[in-house]
Design a protein around this motif. Structure first.
Motif, short mmCIF file in Angstrom:
data_model
loop_
_atom_site.label_atom_id
_atom_site.label_comp_id
_atom_site.label_asym_id
_atom_site.label_seq_id
_atom_site.Cartn_x
_atom_site.Cartn_y
_atom_site.Cartn_z
N SER A 12 -1.69 -7.23 3.32
CA SER A 12 -2.10 -6.25 3.93
C SER A 12 -3.61 -6.26 4.24
N ARG A 13 -4.20 -6.87 3.34
CA ARG A 13 -5.66 -6.88 2.97
C ARG A 13 -6.37 -5.40 3.21
N GLU A 14 -5.52 -4.70 2.42
CA GLU A 14 -6.22 -3.23 2.43
C GLU A 14 -6.13 -2.79 0.96
N HIS A 15 -6.74 -1.70 0.86
CA HIS A 15 -6.89 -1.42 -0.52
C HIS A 15 -5.84 -0.05 -0.60
N LEU A 16 -4.51 -0.32 -0.87
CA LEU A 16 -3.55 0.43 -0.72
C LEU A 16 -3.27 1.36 -2.07
N ALA A 17 -3.06 2.47 -1.69
CA ALA A 17 -2.50 3.45 -3.04
C ALA A 17 -0.96 3.18 -3.32
N ALA A 18 -0.50 3.47 -4.50
CA ALA A 18 0.82 2.84 -4.78
C ALA A 18 1.99 3.51 -3.84
N ASP A 19 1.60 4.68 -3.34
CA ASP A 19 2.75 5.18 -2.66
C ASP A 19 2.78 4.58 -1.02
N GLU A 20 1.45 4.26 -0.82
CA GLU A 20 1.47 3.48 0.78
C GLU A 20 2.18 2.24 0.54
N LEU A 21 1.85 1.51 -0.61
CA LEU A 21 2.43 0.27 -0.70
C LEU A 21 4.11 0.35 -1.05
N GLN A 80 -6.06 9.50 -5.91
CA GLN A 80 -5.28 8.14 -6.24
C GLN A 80 -6.12 6.88 -6.59
N LYS A 81 -5.51 6.27 -7.25
CA LYS A 81 -5.97 4.87 -7.52
C LYS A 81 -5.66 3.84 -6.63
N ARG A 82 -6.43 2.78 -6.27
CA ARG A 82 -6.10 1.88 -5.31
C ARG A 82 -5.96 0.63 -5.75
#
Lengths: 125, 125
Positions: free
Chosen positions: B15-24, B62-64
Motif C-alpha cells: 500500500s505504501r500508506e499509513h493505514l489504520a487497522a480498519d482500513e487495512l 486511530q493508531k496507524r
DNA sequence: CTCCGTGCAAACGATTTGCACTATG
DNA sequence: CATAGTGCAAATCGTTTGCACGGAG
C-alpha cells in the motif's frame, strides 16, 4: 460561564498538571459531588474552543488538557504517563521547516519528548 | 507466519500508506473475505513486536501502521487525516536534546508536522 | 492428536449524545 | 418564560478478549 464551568477551569489551572478528563472529573467532584463526567467533557470542549485551555493529543489513549495555551512542547513519562511542559527554546533547537514540504502546506508541528520522569527514576533505585 | 498474517503484511507493504487497522481490514477482506477485524488487530500487534512493521501514535483517534520501521518523522493532513513519511534530515533540523531535561532521562522524541496535503490543497481551488 | 491461530461476539475504555429536567438570564 | 446547561444513561468508536472451532505440524 456557569458555576460548573468555572470550577472545572479553576481546578485545571490550579493543578498545574496536564490532566485527562476523568482525572479532572475526580478532582472537581470533590467540590461538586453531583457533577457528571459528561459535563466535564462538554465544558472542556467549550473552554478549549474559547481558547482558555488547550486540548493536547499525546501518546497514550487519553487526551490531556493544558492550563497553558501557549504553543510549547511536551515531555511525557513512559512509565507513569505523566505529561509536562517543556521549556524548550524553539529557536535554539534549530530551524523547523515552515512553508512547504513535499507538497504539503505546513501549518504547525508537534514535538513530544519521551523519557523517564524524576519520580519514576527514583522508584528505580 | 500464517496465511492471514502474510496477506496483512503484504497488503500494508504494497500500500505504501499509513493505514489504520480498519482500513487495512477492508483491503485484506478483498483477498480473504472471511477474515475478522480481530485477526487483523492481533496480527498487526504480532508483526509490530516482530519489528516487521511499526505502530504509530499520531493525531487523531486511530493508531496507524507503517510499513517503514526506520525511525523517521511524519506529516499529517489536517483535512483528510492522511499520514505521510517525512524525509527530514534530522541533523539539519538542528539538534534535539538528548540525555536529560528537567530531571527526565530522555529516551526519544516524536516530531509530527501538520499541514494540508497536495490533494486537499487542490480541492480548495 | 496437539496447539496455535482464527472468527465471532461480547467486553472494554474513552468520549459523545439524546433526553428530560433545572437553573439562569 | 426561553433556553442554555446539566445529570443520567445509552450510544459510539477504536481496540481487546473469551471462547469454541479448525487447520497445520
Amino acid at each position: 460561564m456557569t458555576h460548573q464551568r468555572e470550577i472545572i477551569l479553576q481546578e485545571l489551572q490550579t493543578s498545574r498538571e496536564h490532566l485527562a478528563a476523568d482525572e479532572l472529573y475526580e478532582r472537581v467532584k470533590k467540590r461538586l459531588p453531583r457533577i457528571s463526567l459528561a459535563t466535564v467533557y462538554r465544558n472542556l470542549e467549550i473552554l478549549t474552543n474559547a481558547g482558555l485551555i488547550a486540548k493536547r493529543e499525546v501518546s497514550g489513549r487519553q487526551k490531556r488538557f493544558d492550563y497553558d495555551v501557549t504553543d510549547h512542547d511536551h515531555i511525557f513519562c513512559i512509565r507513569c504517563h505523566r505529561l509536562d511542559n517543556l521549556d524548550l527554546n524553539r529557536e535554539e533547537v534549530g530551524y523547523l521547516p515552515v512553508g512547504e514540504i513535499d507538497g504539503y502546506t505546513i501549518t504547525g508541528y508537534r514535538l513530544e519528548f519521551a523519557g523517564v520522569c524524576p519520580d519514576c527514576r527514583q522508584k528505580n533505585e
